[in-house]
Scaffold this motif. Structure first.
Motif, PDB file in Angstrom:
ATOM      1  N   LEU A  26       0.824  -1.212   0.000  1.00  0.00           N
ATOM      2  CA  LEU A  26       0.000   0.000   0.000  1.00  0.00           C
ATOM      3  C   LEU A  26       0.855   1.258   0.000  1.00  0.00           C
ATOM      4  O   LEU A  26       0.404   2.317  -0.412  1.00  0.00           O
ATOM      5  CB  LEU A  26      -0.917   0.023   1.226  1.00  0.00           C
ATOM      6  CG  LEU A  26      -1.947  -1.087   1.288  1.00  0.00           C
ATOM      7  CD1 LEU A  26      -2.700  -1.022   2.602  1.00  0.00           C
ATOM      8  CD2 LEU A  26      -2.896  -0.989   0.125  1.00  0.00           C
ATOM      9  N   VAL A  27       2.073   1.140   0.513  1.00  0.00           N
ATOM     10  CA  VAL A  27       3.000   2.267   0.560  1.00  0.00           C
ATOM     11  C   VAL A  27       4.360   1.826   0.042  1.00  0.00           C
ATOM     12  O   VAL A  27       4.713   0.650   0.130  1.00  0.00           O
ATOM     13  CB  VAL A  27       3.150   2.847   1.988  1.00  0.00           C
ATOM     14  CG1 VAL A  27       1.836   3.411   2.491  1.00  0.00           C
ATOM     15  CG2 VAL A  27       3.689   1.825   2.957  1.00  0.00           C
ATOM     16  N   ASN A  28       5.079   2.770  -0.506  1.00  0.00           N
ATOM     17  CA  ASN A  28       6.451   2.521  -0.937  1.00  0.00           C
ATOM     18  C   ASN A  28       7.383   3.366  -0.081  1.00  0.00           C
ATOM     19  O   ASN A  28       7.062   4.504   0.256  1.00  0.00           O
ATOM     20  CB  ASN A  28       6.639   2.890  -2.414  1.00  0.00           C
ATOM     21  CG  ASN A  28       5.892   1.952  -3.329  1.00  0.00           C
ATOM     22  OD1 ASN A  28       5.788   0.760  -3.069  1.00  0.00           O
ATOM     23  ND2 ASN A  28       5.362   2.498  -4.402  1.00  0.00           N
ATOM     24  N   ILE A  29       8.519   2.793   0.231  1.00  0.00           N
ATOM     25  CA  ILE A  29       9.527   3.513   1.003  1.00  0.00           C
ATOM     26  C   ILE A  29      10.364   4.331   0.035  1.00  0.00           C
ATOM     27  O   ILE A  29      10.937   3.799  -0.908  1.00  0.00           O
ATOM     28  CB  ILE A  29      10.392   2.540   1.819  1.00  0.00           C
ATOM     29  CG1 ILE A  29       9.519   1.830   2.855  1.00  0.00           C
ATOM     30  CG2 ILE A  29      11.552   3.267   2.481  1.00  0.00           C
ATOM     31  CD1 ILE A  29      10.203   0.719   3.607  1.00  0.00           C
ATOM     32  N   ARG A  41      13.861   6.939  10.759  1.00  0.00           N
ATOM     33  CA  ARG A  41      12.787   7.695  10.109  1.00  0.00           C
ATOM     34  C   ARG A  41      12.651   7.170   8.688  1.00  0.00           C
ATOM     35  O   ARG A  41      13.620   7.085   7.948  1.00  0.00           O
ATOM     36  CB  ARG A  41      13.101   9.181  10.093  1.00  0.00           C
ATOM     37  CG  ARG A  41      11.975  10.017   9.476  1.00  0.00           C
ATOM     38  CD  ARG A  41      12.312  11.480   9.516  1.00  0.00           C
ATOM     39  NE  ARG A  41      12.333  11.918  10.898  1.00  0.00           N
ATOM     40  CZ  ARG A  41      11.732  13.009  11.353  1.00  0.00           C
ATOM     41  NH1 ARG A  41      11.078  13.789  10.529  1.00  0.00           N
ATOM     42  NH2 ARG A  41      11.795  13.333  12.617  1.00  0.00           N
ATOM     43  N   THR A  42      11.441   6.819   8.326  1.00  0.00           N
ATOM     44  CA  THR A  42      11.164   6.234   7.024  1.00  0.00           C
ATOM     45  C   THR A  42      10.225   7.152   6.261  1.00  0.00           C
ATOM     46  O   THR A  42       9.142   7.472   6.750  1.00  0.00           O
ATOM     47  CB  THR A  42      10.531   4.840   7.207  1.00  0.00           C
ATOM     48  OG1 THR A  42      11.405   4.040   8.012  1.00  0.00           O
ATOM     49  CG2 THR A  42      10.304   4.152   5.888  1.00  0.00           C
ATOM     50  N   HIS A  43      10.651   7.575   5.087  1.00  0.00           N
ATOM     51  CA  HIS A  43       9.848   8.464   4.245  1.00  0.00           C
ATOM     52  C   HIS A  43       9.032   7.609   3.282  1.00  0.00           C
ATOM     53  O   HIS A  43       9.560   6.692   2.657  1.00  0.00           O
ATOM     54  CB  HIS A  43      10.749   9.440   3.487  1.00  0.00           C
ATOM     55  CG  HIS A  43      11.513  10.336   4.409  1.00  0.00           C
ATOM     56  ND1 HIS A  43      11.019  11.548   4.824  1.00  0.00           N
ATOM     57  CD2 HIS A  43      12.706  10.181   5.029  1.00  0.00           C
ATOM     58  CE1 HIS A  43      11.878  12.107   5.652  1.00  0.00           C
ATOM     59  NE2 HIS A  43      12.919  11.291   5.790  1.00  0.00           N
ATOM     60  N   LEU A  44       7.749   7.930   3.176  1.00  0.00           N
ATOM     61  CA  LEU A  44       6.815   7.087   2.442  1.00  0.00           C
ATOM     62  C   LEU A  44       6.076   7.847   1.349  1.00  0.00           C
ATOM     63  O   LEU A  44       5.892   9.054   1.443  1.00  0.00           O
ATOM     64  CB  LEU A  44       5.755   6.535   3.409  1.00  0.00           C
ATOM     65  CG  LEU A  44       6.264   5.779   4.615  1.00  0.00           C
ATOM     66  CD1 LEU A  44       5.154   5.604   5.630  1.00  0.00           C
ATOM     67  CD2 LEU A  44       6.813   4.438   4.187  1.00  0.00           C
ATOM     68  N   ILE A  45       5.613   7.086   0.367  1.00  0.00           N
ATOM     69  CA  ILE A  45       4.657   7.576  -0.621  1.00  0.00           C
ATOM     70  C   ILE A  45       3.635   6.464  -0.829  1.00  0.00           C
ATOM     71  O   ILE A  45       3.923   5.288  -0.565  1.00  0.00           O
ATOM     72  CB  ILE A  45       5.316   7.966  -1.962  1.00  0.00           C
ATOM     73  CG1 ILE A  45       6.103   6.794  -2.546  1.00  0.00           C
ATOM     74  CG2 ILE A  45       6.197   9.176  -1.811  1.00  0.00           C
ATOM     75  CD1 ILE A  45       6.609   7.032  -3.959  1.00  0.00           C
ATOM     76  N   LEU A  46       2.460   6.832  -1.275  1.00  0.00           N
ATOM     77  CA  LEU A  46       1.446   5.829  -1.564  1.00  0.00           C
ATOM     78  C   LEU A  46       1.840   5.028  -2.796  1.00  0.00           C
ATOM     79  O   LEU A  46       2.356   5.576  -3.769  1.00  0.00           O
ATOM     80  CB  LEU A  46       0.093   6.492  -1.819  1.00  0.00           C
ATOM     81  CG  LEU A  46      -0.644   7.007  -0.610  1.00  0.00           C
ATOM     82  CD1 LEU A  46      -1.884   7.776  -1.038  1.00  0.00           C
ATOM     83  CD2 LEU A  46      -1.020   5.875   0.322  1.00  0.00           C
ATOM     84  N   SER A  47       1.581   3.741  -2.757  1.00  0.00           N
ATOM     85  CA  SER A  47       1.813   2.903  -3.928  1.00  0.00           C
ATOM     86  C   SER A  47       0.615   3.017  -4.862  1.00  0.00           C
ATOM     87  O   SER A  47      -0.390   3.661  -4.542  1.00  0.00           O
ATOM     88  CB  SER A  47       1.975   1.446  -3.501  1.00  0.00           C
ATOM     89  OG  SER A  47       0.730   0.948  -3.031  1.00  0.00           O
TER      90      SER A  47
END
Length: 102
Positions: A70-73, A82-88
């Motif tokens: 559901l999300v990509n790193i 700290r992990t930065h995410l974007i929606l898949s």
């Protein structure tokens, strides 16, 4: 009043996603919605915005990545975790489906 409206919208979206995708935990749905509403884009900010421990967000992110994610790193800081995410693509399509229904 604007903050109350945004909070209500957040909760409504989380509930809509959970009704459609019953396998998702409330936290996973909250992460997807928070990313879509630009509430936060990294694990630490998500933890702070949701009022929970960073470790809980990191654990949920690890469960949300992988096949059919559901999300990509986007990036990860090894020192702070700290992990930065974007929606898949799948996360975006789930949001689009609930937006069309509401």
């Amino acid at each position: 009043m604007k903050d109350e409206t945004a909070a209500g919208d957040f909760i409504d979206r989380v509930e809509a996603i959970r009704q459609q995708e019953t396998y998702l935990s409330p936290l996973a749905a909250g992460i997807v919605v928070a990313l879509s509403m630009d509430i936060a884009s990294d694990s630490r900010s998500l933890a702070k915005a949701l009022g929970i421990a960073h470790a809980l967000v990191l654990r949920e992110i690890s469960l949300m990545t992988g096949p059919a994610t559901l999300v990509n790193i986007r990036a990860r800081d090894a020192r702070t975790q700290r992990t930065h995410l974007i929606l898949s693509e799948k996360g975006t399509s789930i949001l689009a489906a609930i937006t069309l229904k509401t």
